[in-house]
Motif scaffolding. Structure first.
Motif, PDB file in Angstrom:
ATOM      1  N   SER A  39       0.827  -1.210   0.000  1.00  0.00           N
ATOM      2  CA  SER A  39       0.000   0.000   0.000  1.00  0.00           C
ATOM      3  C   SER A  39       0.863   1.262   0.000  1.00  0.00           C
ATOM      4  O   SER A  39       2.075   1.222   0.251  1.00  0.00           O
ATOM      5  CB  SER A  39      -0.906   0.013   1.234  1.00  0.00           C
ATOM      6  N   LEU A  41       0.576   3.630   2.211  1.00  0.00           N
ATOM      7  CA  LEU A  41       0.978   3.895   3.591  1.00  0.00           C
ATOM      8  C   LEU A  41       2.226   3.104   3.954  1.00  0.00           C
ATOM      9  O   LEU A  41       3.131   3.607   4.626  1.00  0.00           O
ATOM     10  CB  LEU A  41      -0.175   3.547   4.540  1.00  0.00           C
ATOM     11  N   VAL A  62      -1.187  14.403   5.895  1.00  0.00           N
ATOM     12  CA  VAL A  62      -1.665  13.855   4.626  1.00  0.00           C
ATOM     13  C   VAL A  62      -2.915  14.648   4.246  1.00  0.00           C
ATOM     14  O   VAL A  62      -3.862  14.740   5.029  1.00  0.00           O
ATOM     15  CB  VAL A  62      -2.011  12.353   4.740  1.00  0.00           C
ATOM     16  N   ARG A  64      -5.875  14.544   2.975  1.00  0.00           N
ATOM     17  CA  ARG A  64      -7.073  13.772   2.635  1.00  0.00           C
ATOM     18  C   ARG A  64      -8.123  13.995   3.722  1.00  0.00           C
ATOM     19  O   ARG A  64      -7.805  14.393   4.847  1.00  0.00           O
ATOM     20  CB  ARG A  64      -6.759  12.275   2.555  1.00  0.00           C
ATOM     21  N   PHE A  69     -10.661   7.555   8.182  1.00  0.00           N
ATOM     22  CA  PHE A  69      -9.317   7.005   8.342  1.00  0.00           C
ATOM     23  C   PHE A  69      -9.235   6.010   9.500  1.00  0.00           C
ATOM     24  O   PHE A  69      -8.441   5.078   9.472  1.00  0.00           O
ATOM     25  CB  PHE A  69      -8.296   8.135   8.541  1.00  0.00           C
ATOM     26  N   GLU A  95     -11.300   6.109  -0.299  1.00  0.00           N
ATOM     27  CA  GLU A  95     -10.085   6.288   0.493  1.00  0.00           C
ATOM     28  C   GLU A  95      -9.177   5.058   0.398  1.00  0.00           C
ATOM     29  O   GLU A  95      -7.950   5.189   0.309  1.00  0.00           O
ATOM     30  CB  GLU A  95     -10.447   6.564   1.962  1.00  0.00           C
ATOM     31  N   TYR A  98      -7.343   5.248  -2.754  1.00  0.00           N
ATOM     32  CA  TYR A  98      -6.287   6.262  -2.727  1.00  0.00           C
ATOM     33  C   TYR A  98      -5.044   5.717  -2.033  1.00  0.00           C
ATOM     34  O   TYR A  98      -3.921   5.891  -2.513  1.00  0.00           O
ATOM     35  CB  TYR A  98      -6.773   7.523  -2.009  1.00  0.00           C
ATOM     36  N   TYR A  99      -5.249   5.039  -0.891  1.00  0.00           N
ATOM     37  CA  TYR A  99      -4.117   4.510  -0.131  1.00  0.00           C
ATOM     38  C   TYR A  99      -3.655   3.137  -0.647  1.00  0.00           C
ATOM     39  O   TYR A  99      -2.744   2.546  -0.083  1.00  0.00           O
ATOM     40  CB  TYR A  99      -4.478   4.403   1.351  1.00  0.00           C
TER      41      TYR A  99
END
Length: 307
Positions: A39, A41, A62, A64, A69, A95, A98-99
């Protein structure tokens, strides 16, 4: 101020402070890197990148929306997909994409697919019918088709569901203490964080059921089909699992202290971090499991077991 994270195992437990669009979170490098190693992250905290850090309080920022989260962090910690409304699932999916949390993306899509299946199922009763019924002293739904119903958070203790069709039923956070599920077909049902103490599941089909975080102390699951079930973090102390089929089951972090697993099938089961202290494991083949890392076996009866 900048900060470079390292891949050294010694720092996997290091605290990380995150500022996600103004919302503050605190976690560890291990949480951010272990479950989803590919990922974004994991890449951020792999030691390969220099990160911008708030000079005053040490938060990594970050840009976002931080609304969901916490769900991402809980997925990375426990591997459990949260129960959300469709709109929130769409937001969480955005999300996760995105991550680049591929496992969570797959889990969300599977949850949405199941929800569509529930809508197509034709239960004999509604949730309202169930609530009316449980107000009486003795409640029996023996042999009744309740497929796809949302029975989450209800007090269904001592209810007799024996021989019922409970496919894809939502029992999340329900109180099912001492309920009877003898020979039920509960394939794909969700018992996430449900209370199932002293329940009877003898001969039940629970293939693919989610029992993560459930309290199954002293529950009777003898001869039950538990293939592909998730028991992550579940409390199975003193549970009866004789001859149960736990093929491909996920028992990571489960507490099986004093449980009886005589004759249980554990082919490809995940026992990582499970507590099997004083468990009865005679003639159980532990070599067939996919992982026994961190398993506690103090005082277990392992006569004839294959390790």
């Amino acid at each position: 101020m900048t900060m470079r994270m390292h891949s050294d195992p010694e720092v996997s437990s290091s605290l990380v402070r995150l500022n996600i669009g103004g919302k503050k979170f605190c976690t560890t490098v291990g949480t951010l890197t272990h479950r989803e190693p590919d990922s974004m992250l994991a890449a951020m905290f792999s030691g390969r990148h220099t990160l911008c850090q708030d000079s005053e309080k040490g938060y990594v920022f970050v840009d976002r929306d931080g609304k969901h989260f916490r769900h991402l962090l809980n997925w990375l910690r426990d591997g459990v997909v949260p129960s959300l409304e469709d709109k929130e699932y769409s937001e969480l999916l955005r999300e996760a994409e995105y991550y680049q949390l591929l496992g969570l993306i797959e889990g969300i899509n599977a949850a949405l697919d199941k929800r569509k299946e529930y809508e197509e199922l034709d239960s004999e009763l509604t949730r309202t019918d169930i609530i009316k019924c449980i107000q009486s002293e003795k409640v029996r739904f023996r042999g009744v088709n309740l497929s796809g119903l949302d029975l989450s958070k209800l007090d269904l203790s001592y209810v007799d569901f024996s021989y019922a069709c409970l496919k894809n039923v939502f029992f999340s956070r329900a109180n099912l203490q001492c309920a009877k599920f003898r020979d039920v077909d509960a394939e794909g049902s969700i018992f996430h964080n449900a209370t199932l103490r002293e329940c009877e599941f003898t001969g039940a089909n629970l293939r693919g059921a989610l029992l993560a975080g459930a309290n199954l102390q002293s529950a009777n699951l003898q001869d039950a089909c538990l293939q592909d079930c998730s028991f992550c973090g579940a409390d199975l102390r003193s549970a009866h699992l004789q001859s149960a089929d736990l093929t491909n089951a996920n028992l990571e972090g489960a507490n099986l202290e004093g449980a009886n697993l005589k004759g249980a099938k554990l082919s490809n089961a995940n026992l990582k971090g499970a507590n099997l202290q004083r468990a009865y494991l005679r003639h159980v083949n532990l070599r067939e499991t996919v992982s026994t890392e961190g398993v506690r076996l103090d005082g277990a009866n392992l006569l004839g077991a294959i390790r």
